[in-house]
Design a protein around this motif. Structure first.
Motif, short mmCIF file in Angstrom:
data_model
loop_
_atom_site.label_atom_id
_atom_site.label_comp_id
_atom_site.label_asym_id
_atom_site.label_seq_id
_atom_site.Cartn_x
_atom_site.Cartn_y
_atom_site.Cartn_z
N GLU A 45 0.82 -1.21 0.00
CA GLU A 45 0.00 0.00 0.00
C GLU A 45 0.86 1.26 0.00
N ALA A 46 1.95 1.24 0.79
CA ALA A 46 2.86 2.39 0.83
C ALA A 46 3.51 2.59 -0.53
N THR A 47 3.88 1.51 -1.20
CA THR A 47 4.47 1.60 -2.52
C THR A 47 3.46 2.15 -3.53
N ALA A 48 2.21 1.70 -3.44
CA ALA A 48 1.16 2.21 -4.32
C ALA A 48 0.95 3.70 -4.10
N LEU A 49 0.96 4.12 -2.83
CA LEU A 49 0.79 5.55 -2.53
C LEU A 49 1.98 6.35 -3.04
N ASN A 50 3.18 5.81 -2.88
CA ASN A 50 4.38 6.48 -3.37
C ASN A 50 4.33 6.64 -4.89
N GLU A 51 3.95 5.59 -5.60
CA GLU A 51 3.88 5.66 -7.05
C GLU A 51 2.79 6.62 -7.52
N LEU A 52 1.62 6.55 -6.91
CA LEU A 52 0.54 7.45 -7.28
C LEU A 52 0.94 8.90 -7.03
N SER A 53 1.57 9.14 -5.89
CA SER A 53 2.00 10.50 -5.57
C SER A 53 3.07 10.97 -6.54
N SER A 54 4.01 10.09 -6.86
CA SER A 54 5.09 10.46 -7.80
C SER A 54 4.53 10.84 -9.15
N TRP A 55 3.51 10.14 -9.62
CA TRP A 55 2.89 10.45 -10.91
C TRP A 55 2.25 11.82 -10.92
N ASN A 56 1.90 12.30 -9.73
CA ASN A 56 1.19 13.57 -9.63
C ASN A 56 2.07 14.74 -9.22
N VAL A 57 3.40 14.53 -9.19
CA VAL A 57 4.32 15.63 -8.93
C VAL A 57 4.73 16.21 -10.27
N HIS A 58 4.51 17.50 -10.42
CA HIS A 58 4.85 18.19 -11.66
C HIS A 58 5.79 19.34 -11.35
N PHE A 72 1.57 16.24 -3.13
CA PHE A 72 2.04 14.92 -3.55
C PHE A 72 3.55 14.79 -3.34
N ASP A 73 4.31 15.84 -3.60
CA ASP A 73 5.75 15.82 -3.37
C ASP A 73 6.04 15.57 -1.90
N ASP A 74 5.30 16.21 -1.02
CA ASP A 74 5.48 16.00 0.42
C ASP A 74 5.17 14.57 0.83
N LEU A 75 4.17 13.96 0.21
CA LEU A 75 3.84 12.57 0.49
C LEU A 75 4.97 11.64 0.06
N VAL A 76 5.51 11.88 -1.12
CA VAL A 76 6.64 11.06 -1.60
C VAL A 76 7.79 11.13 -0.61
N ARG A 77 8.13 12.32 -0.18
CA ARG A 77 9.22 12.49 0.77
C ARG A 77 8.93 11.81 2.11
N ALA A 78 7.68 11.92 2.57
CA ALA A 78 7.31 11.29 3.85
C ALA A 78 7.42 9.77 3.77
N ILE A 79 7.05 9.20 2.64
CA ILE A 79 7.10 7.76 2.50
C ILE A 79 8.53 7.26 2.38
N ILE A 80 9.32 7.88 1.50
CA ILE A 80 10.67 7.36 1.29
C ILE A 80 11.60 7.60 2.47
N THR A 81 11.25 8.53 3.34
CA THR A 81 12.08 8.76 4.53
C THR A 81 11.52 8.10 5.78
N HIS A 82 10.37 7.44 5.66
CA HIS A 82 9.75 6.77 6.80
C HIS A 82 10.63 5.60 7.22
N PRO A 83 10.92 5.46 8.51
CA PRO A 83 11.82 4.39 8.96
C PRO A 83 11.29 2.97 8.71
N GLU A 84 9.97 2.81 8.52
CA GLU A 84 9.40 1.49 8.29
C GLU A 84 9.23 1.16 6.82
N TYR A 85 9.68 2.06 5.92
CA TYR A 85 9.51 1.79 4.49
C TYR A 85 10.72 1.10 3.92
#
Length: 85
Positions: A45-58, A72-85
Motif C-alpha cells: 500500500e505504501a508503494t502504491a501511494l508512493n507511485e501514485l504520488s510520484s505520478w502527480n508531482v509536476h 504529492f511531493d510532500d507525500l513522496v518524501r514522507a514515504i521514502i524517509t519513513h523508517p518502516e519503508y
C-alpha cells in the motif's frame, strides 16, 4: 507502517485519477485525528501511494515543484524517509 497525512493530502489522494483499489481500501480504513488522518499501510500500500504520488508531482520550466503538486511531493518524501519503508 503508520503514516500521518493532512486532510489536504488525504483529499488529494482520494481524488487522484486512477486510484488503485488497494489504496482506496487503505484510505477507507484511515483513522481521523485533529490534524488529518493516520494511514495504516502495508509495504504494498505504501508503494502504491508512493507511485501514485510520484505520478502527480509536476515541475515548472525551472525544475521546481508546482504549488498544486506540492502535496504529492510532500507525500513522496514522507514515504521514502519513513523508517518502516
Amino acid at each position: 507502517m503508520d503514516l500521518t497525512v493532512t486532510r489536504q493530502q488525504y483529499d488529494a489522494v482520494r481524488n487522484a485519477k486512477h486510484l488503485p483499489d488497494v489504496l482506496e481500501k487503505a484510505l477507507d480504513k484511515a483513522n481521523k485525528h485533529a490534524n488529518g488522518y493516520v494511514l495504516h499501510l502495508t509495504y504494498e500500500e505504501a508503494t502504491a501511494l508512493n507511485e501514485l504520488s510520484s505520478w502527480n508531482v509536476h515541475t515548472d520550466a525551472n525544475g521546481n515543484v508546482t504549488p498544486e503538486s506540492k502535496l504529492f511531493d510532500d507525500l513522496v518524501r514522507a514515504i521514502i524517509t519513513h523508517p518502516e519503508y
